[in-house]
Design a protein around this motif. Structure first.
Motif, PDB file in Angstrom:
ATOM      1  N   ARG A 108     -77.183  17.133 -21.236  1.00  0.00           N
ATOM      2  CA  ARG A 108     -78.635  17.389 -21.270  1.00  0.00           C
ATOM      3  C   ARG A 108     -78.827  18.892 -21.180  1.00  0.00           C
ATOM      4  N   ASN A 117     -82.888  18.940 -15.157  1.00  0.00           N
ATOM      5  CA  ASN A 117     -83.019  17.858 -14.174  1.00  0.00           C
ATOM      6  C   ASN A 117     -83.101  16.478 -14.821  1.00  0.00           C
ATOM      7  N   SER A 118     -82.671  15.490 -14.067  1.00  0.00           N
ATOM      8  CA  SER A 118     -82.724  14.104 -14.532  1.00  0.00           C
ATOM      9  C   SER A 118     -82.522  13.181 -13.338  1.00  0.00           C
ATOM     10  N   THR A 119     -83.206  12.050 -13.349  1.00  0.00           N
ATOM     11  CA  THR A 119     -82.903  10.968 -12.395  1.00  0.00           C
ATOM     12  C   THR A 119     -82.309   9.799 -13.170  1.00  0.00           C
ATOM     13  N   ARG A 120     -83.112   9.237 -14.078  1.00  0.00           N
ATOM     14  CA  ARG A 120     -82.725   8.022 -14.789  1.00  0.00           C
ATOM     15  C   ARG A 120     -81.495   8.205 -15.683  1.00  0.00           C
ATOM     16  N   THR A 121     -81.546   9.246 -16.524  1.00  0.00           N
ATOM     17  CA  THR A 121     -80.502   9.378 -17.544  1.00  0.00           C
ATOM     18  C   THR A 121     -79.152   9.691 -16.914  1.00  0.00           C
ATOM     19  N   GLN A 135     -82.683   7.198 -25.003  1.00  0.00           N
ATOM     20  CA  GLN A 135     -84.009   6.751 -24.558  1.00  0.00           C
ATOM     21  C   GLN A 135     -84.661   5.896 -25.643  1.00  0.00           C
ATOM     22  N   HIS A 151     -83.754  12.569 -27.820  1.00  0.00           N
ATOM     23  CA  HIS A 151     -83.252  11.869 -26.632  1.00  0.00           C
ATOM     24  C   HIS A 151     -82.873  10.467 -27.124  1.00  0.00           C
ATOM     25  N   PRO A 176     -91.367   6.349 -20.384  1.00  0.00           N
ATOM     26  CA  PRO A 176     -89.955   6.686 -20.179  1.00  0.00           C
ATOM     27  C   PRO A 176     -89.661   7.194 -18.771  1.00  0.00           C
ATOM     28  N   GLY A 177     -90.725   7.620 -18.040  1.00  0.00           N
ATOM     29  CA  GLY A 177     -90.522   8.250 -16.744  1.00  0.00           C
ATOM     30  C   GLY A 177     -89.985   9.658 -16.937  1.00  0.00           C
ATOM     31  N   PRO A 178     -90.132  10.536 -15.974  1.00  0.00           N
ATOM     32  CA  PRO A 178     -90.914  10.332 -14.755  1.00  0.00           C
ATOM     33  C   PRO A 178     -92.418  10.315 -15.048  1.00  0.00           C
TER      34      PRO A 178
END
Ligand code: CP
Length: 310
Positions: A104, A51-55, A135, A132, A259-261
């Motif tokens: 990823r 899972n990822s949102t930002r990347t 990041q 990463h 870095p989030g989340p």
């Protein structure tokens, strides 16, 4: 082809070069200037097995802003779910003549394995506990913009260092750029040989925070822990949570990063995360697009017949 599997493969001048390239995109993105579409005709595949949102979104926005045809592989609906091996998936993506692949994966080393099977540049968007790299680049860019330099900055990285690819890549990048890096974690979440990476290890967060220029908080990565590692979140917050009171030990203008989340109320108090003066968390996300534009551009230069480092 040259890949970006980690910060470990980069010389300090190459890190600085990528940051300088990203800086230009950061300025043009902020001014909402359209890009020159230098990746027109390039096919970029984003294959996110985790899972990822930002990347994921920032790699997609970065590719599209440069004119690339961006395809996101929907792993949940893919033949990975039917038992296809990672190597067979990689060979399949290669046969579709991708020009650049962003991966990823939950396994450390999966990105390197795919890179060895395809004939285009591969970018690591996070692999297991390993690295990463984009990041770390976006974090270094944020520090450089907000503090003027990375050199000599006292950067405190606190949290689940054991399972953190973000921490590993950041330690490599920040020490390469001559920052003073302090790491803080409970002993169960601190890798044994971490000081060999050129950092100073602390178990007491308050001590580590003295005179800090930057405080970088990490999430407890429960998805990578067996039961023995997982502390109670209340106790964890008391000893390792970043509050305004605790932040007073750092320099008065110290920068807060994550870095989030985030898990608000666990590793970071909501008021600190949302502090408009101190928190750089949204700027980190903004720099993520610029850094990924720079990496996609630089890594595809050779195949586009453009002079570059790759
Ligand atoms: N920082 C980071 O990698 O966030 P995502 O997991 O949302 O991509």
């Amino acid at each position: 082809h040259r890949h970006l599997t980690g910060i470990a493969g980069l010389q300090p001048h190459e890190i600085t070069f990528l940051l300088d390239e990203a800086e230009k995109w950061a300025e043009s993105n902020r001014a909402r200037r359209p890009s020159d579409h230098r990746l027109d005709g390039i096919t970029q595949i984003n294959a996110f097995f985790e899972n990822s949102t930002r990347t994921l979104l920032s790699f997609e926005i970065a590719g599209k802003r440069l004119g690339a045809d961006v395809v996101n592989m929907a792993v949940a609906q893919s033949s990975v779910k039917k038992g296809e091996t990672l190597i067979d998936t990689a060979v399949t993506l290669n046969a579709m003549r991708a020009d650049v692949i962003v991966i990823r994966h939950s396994s450390s080393g999966a990105v390197q394995l795919i890179a060895s099977k395809v004939d285009c540049p591969v970018l690591n968007a996070g692999d297991g506990w390993h690295e990463h790299p984009t990041q770390a680049l976006l974090d270094a860019l944020t520090i450089r913009r907000r503090r003027g330099t990375v050199h000599g900055q006292r950067v405190v990285i606190c949290g689940d260092l054991m399972h953190s690819r973000v921490a590993r890549s950041n330690i490599l990048a920040l020490t390469a750029l001559s920052a003073e890096v302090r790491v803080v974690a409970p002993s169960t979440l601190m890798p044994g040989a971490i000081e060999a990476m050129g950092v100073t290890a602390f178990h007491n967060f308050d001590e580590a925070l003295e005179g800090a220029d930057v405080v970088m908080m990490l999430r407890l990565q429960n998805e990578r822990m067996s039961g023995a590692f997982i502390p109670s979140t209340r106790e964890y917050h008391l000893r390792y949570g970043l509050t305004h009171e605790r932040l007073e030990r750092a320099k008065p203008d110290a920068l807060v990063m994550h870095p989030g989340p985030m898990n608000r109320g666990v590793e970071i108090a909501s008021g600190v995360a949302d502090d408009p003066e101190r928190s750089a968390i949204n700027e980190q996300v903004e720099m993520g697009v610029a850094v990924r534009m720079a990496c996609l551009d630089v890594l595809t230069r050779k195949s586009r017949g453009v002079e570059g480092w790759a």
